[in-house]
Design a protein around this motif. Structure first.
Motif, mmCIF file in Angstrom:
data_model
loop_
_atom_site.group_PDB
_atom_site.id
_atom_site.type_symbol
_atom_site.label_atom_id
_atom_site.label_comp_id
_atom_site.label_asym_id
_atom_site.label_seq_id
_atom_site.Cartn_x
_atom_site.Cartn_y
_atom_site.Cartn_z
ATOM 1 N N GLY A 1 10.462 4.613 16.686
ATOM 2 C CA GLY A 1 11.742 4.035 17.048
ATOM 3 C C GLY A 1 12.214 2.905 16.161
ATOM 4 O O GLY A 1 13.173 2.221 16.477
ATOM 5 N N GLN A 2 11.558 2.716 15.040
ATOM 6 C CA GLN A 2 11.919 1.641 14.116
ATOM 7 C C GLN A 2 12.533 2.234 12.852
ATOM 8 O O GLN A 2 12.353 3.403 12.544
ATOM 9 N N HIS A 3 13.237 1.386 12.103
ATOM 10 C CA HIS A 3 13.723 1.780 10.783
ATOM 11 C C HIS A 3 12.503 1.976 9.883
ATOM 12 O O HIS A 3 11.540 1.206 9.962
ATOM 13 N N PHE A 4 12.515 3.005 9.044
ATOM 14 C CA PHE A 4 11.372 3.291 8.166
ATOM 15 C C PHE A 4 11.081 2.109 7.242
ATOM 16 O O PHE A 4 11.971 1.602 6.568
ATOM 17 N N LEU A 5 9.820 1.698 7.238
ATOM 18 C CA LEU A 5 9.372 0.610 6.369
ATOM 19 C C LEU A 5 8.405 1.181 5.340
ATOM 20 O O LEU A 5 7.280 1.553 5.694
ATOM 21 N N PRO A 6 8.803 1.288 4.075
ATOM 22 C CA PRO A 6 7.944 1.919 3.071
ATOM 23 C C PRO A 6 6.648 1.167 2.792
ATOM 24 O O PRO A 6 5.724 1.737 2.227
ATOM 25 N N MET A 7 6.548 -0.075 3.210
ATOM 26 C CA MET A 7 5.301 -0.825 3.005
ATOM 27 C C MET A 7 4.385 -0.762 4.235
ATOM 28 O O MET A 7 3.291 -1.304 4.215
ATOM 29 N N ASP A 8 4.817 -0.105 5.293
ATOM 30 C CA ASP A 8 4.012 0.041 6.512
ATOM 31 C C ASP A 8 3.174 1.308 6.394
ATOM 32 O O ASP A 8 3.706 2.418 6.345
ATOM 33 N N GLN A 9 1.856 1.142 6.360
ATOM 34 C CA GLN A 9 0.973 2.296 6.164
ATOM 35 C C GLN A 9 1.101 3.318 7.293
ATOM 36 O O GLN A 9 0.943 4.524 7.074
ATOM 37 N N HIS A 10 1.415 2.883 8.500
ATOM 38 C CA HIS A 10 1.562 3.805 9.620
ATOM 39 C C HIS A 10 2.812 4.672 9.454
ATOM 40 O O HIS A 10 2.764 5.874 9.708
ATOM 41 N N HIS A 11 3.902 4.075 9.013
ATOM 42 C CA HIS A 11 5.129 4.839 8.788
ATOM 43 C C HIS A 11 4.932 5.835 7.644
ATOM 44 O O HIS A 11 5.311 7.003 7.760
ATOM 45 N N VAL A 12 4.350 5.388 6.563
ATOM 46 C CA VAL A 12 4.141 6.261 5.401
ATOM 47 C C VAL A 12 3.218 7.420 5.759
ATOM 48 O O VAL A 12 3.492 8.578 5.432
ATOM 49 N N PHE A 13 2.139 7.131 6.469
ATOM 50 C CA PHE A 13 1.197 8.170 6.877
ATOM 51 C C PHE A 13 1.882 9.193 7.792
ATOM 52 O O PHE A 13 1.713 10.399 7.622
ATOM 53 N N ALA A 14 2.677 8.718 8.739
ATOM 54 C CA ALA A 14 3.364 9.617 9.679
ATOM 55 C C ALA A 14 4.359 10.525 8.961
ATOM 56 O O ALA A 14 4.427 11.722 9.228
ATOM 57 N N VAL A 15 5.119 9.956 8.037
ATOM 58 C CA VAL A 15 6.150 10.734 7.342
ATOM 59 C C VAL A 15 5.521 11.722 6.355
ATOM 60 O O VAL A 15 5.868 12.899 6.333
ATOM 61 N N LEU A 16 4.581 11.267 5.556
ATOM 62 C CA LEU A 16 3.977 12.155 4.557
ATOM 63 C C LEU A 16 3.092 13.224 5.179
ATOM 64 O O LEU A 16 2.971 14.325 4.635
ATOM 65 N N SER A 17 2.489 12.950 6.327
ATOM 66 C CA SER A 17 1.606 13.947 6.938
ATOM 67 C C SER A 17 2.384 15.134 7.502
ATOM 68 O O SER A 17 1.783 16.142 7.863
ATOM 69 N N GLN A 18 3.702 15.044 7.543
ATOM 70 C CA GLN A 18 4.504 16.200 7.947
ATOM 71 C C GLN A 18 4.615 17.233 6.825
ATOM 72 O O GLN A 18 4.962 18.379 7.083
ATOM 73 N N HIS A 19 4.320 16.814 5.586
ATOM 74 C CA HIS A 19 4.436 17.718 4.438
ATOM 75 C C HIS A 19 3.114 17.949 3.719
ATOM 76 O O HIS A 19 2.942 18.962 3.062
ATOM 77 N N LEU A 20 2.215 16.997 3.809
ATOM 78 C CA LEU A 20 0.917 17.092 3.144
ATOM 79 C C LEU A 20 -0.182 17.123 4.196
ATOM 80 O O LEU A 20 -0.034 16.537 5.260
ATOM 81 N N CYS A 21 -1.261 17.758 3.885
ATOM 82 C CA CYS A 21 -2.394 17.794 4.810
ATOM 83 C C CYS A 21 -3.170 16.487 4.659
ATOM 84 O O CYS A 21 -4.076 16.383 3.841
ATOM 85 N N LEU A 22 -2.777 15.489 5.429
ATOM 86 C CA LEU A 22 -3.413 14.179 5.372
ATOM 87 C C LEU A 22 -4.254 13.956 6.618
ATOM 88 O O LEU A 22 -3.768 14.096 7.739
ATOM 89 N N ASP A 23 -5.507 13.630 6.415
ATOM 90 C CA ASP A 23 -6.404 13.277 7.503
ATOM 91 C C ASP A 23 -7.144 12.019 7.100
ATOM 92 O O ASP A 23 -7.731 11.958 6.015
ATOM 93 N N PRO A 24 -7.138 11.003 7.966
ATOM 94 C CA PRO A 24 -7.902 9.796 7.623
ATOM 95 C C PRO A 24 -9.406 10.086 7.675
ATOM 96 O O PRO A 24 -9.868 10.814 8.553
ATOM 97 N N VAL A 25 -10.120 9.571 6.716
ATOM 98 C CA VAL A 25 -11.576 9.688 6.711
ATOM 99 C C VAL A 25 -12.091 8.515 7.539
ATOM 100 O O VAL A 25 -11.951 7.358 7.154
ATOM 101 N N LEU A 26 -12.648 8.825 8.678
ATOM 102 C CA LEU A 26 -12.998 7.791 9.647
ATOM 103 C C LEU A 26 -14.317 7.109 9.282
ATOM 104 O O LEU A 26 -15.268 7.076 10.054
ATOM 105 N N ALA A 27 -14.355 6.530 8.087
ATOM 106 C CA ALA A 27 -15.569 5.878 7.606
ATOM 107 C C ALA A 27 -15.581 4.382 7.905
ATOM 108 O O ALA A 27 -16.624 3.752 7.827
ATOM 109 N N ASN A 28 -14.422 3.823 8.229
ATOM 110 C CA ASN A 28 -14.399 2.396 8.544
ATOM 111 C C ASN A 28 -13.417 2.133 9.678
ATOM 112 O O ASN A 28 -12.690 3.018 10.116
ATOM 113 N N SER A 29 -13.386 0.908 10.132
ATOM 114 C CA SER A 29 -12.545 0.572 11.286
ATOM 115 C C SER A 29 -11.055 0.657 10.953
ATOM 116 O O SER A 29 -10.236 0.966 11.819
#
Length: 122
Positions: A41-69
């Motif tokens: 519900g926010q304006h897209f912020l290109p420096m916000d890792q959550h926004h970038v991950f959400a938008v790019l994962s719609q086109h690329l197969c992105l999965d976080p590697v759960l190696a750290n917190s």
């Protein structure tokens, strides 16, 4: 049939829940709704890792590697706020797995964010 008419038709028969979330007088704003859902519900912020991950994962197969917190926090926030699906837990319950839904309307929303709002990248 124009692209709006195709989306309107699909929303009525293929994606009725998307259509139900919009007031009747705003039926042409479904892609904008999807874009807002991707960014919580926010304006897209290109420096916000959550926004970038959400938008790019719609086109690329992105999965976080759960190696750290930090990666676990990214996956957790993606499920809670950015339309990512929780698909399973590990046997010991310490790891969870997420997946981006195969939703064409979310892909169109991410395209709207990336290509239509050029002010993001100035």
């Amino acid at each position: 049939m124009g692209s709006f008419r195709i989306i309107e038709h699909l929303s009525q028969y293929r994606w009725p829940l998307w259509n139900a979330q919009l007031p009747e007088h705003q039926s042409g704003k479904m892609i904008s709704l999807a874009a807002l859902k991707l960014t919580n519900g926010q304006h897209f912020l290109p420096m916000d890792q959550h926004h970038v991950f959400a938008v790019l994962s719609q086109h690329l197969c992105l999965d976080p590697v759960l190696a750290n917190s930090e990666a676990a926090e990214l996956a957790d926030c993606s499920v809670v706020h950015h339309m990512r699906l929780l698909t399973s837990f590990s046997a010991n319950g310490e790891t969870f797995y997420t997946h981006s839904p195969s939703e064409p309307i979310l892909a169109l929303g991410s395209i709207d964010i990336l290509y239509m709002d050029q002010d993001n990248f100035e």
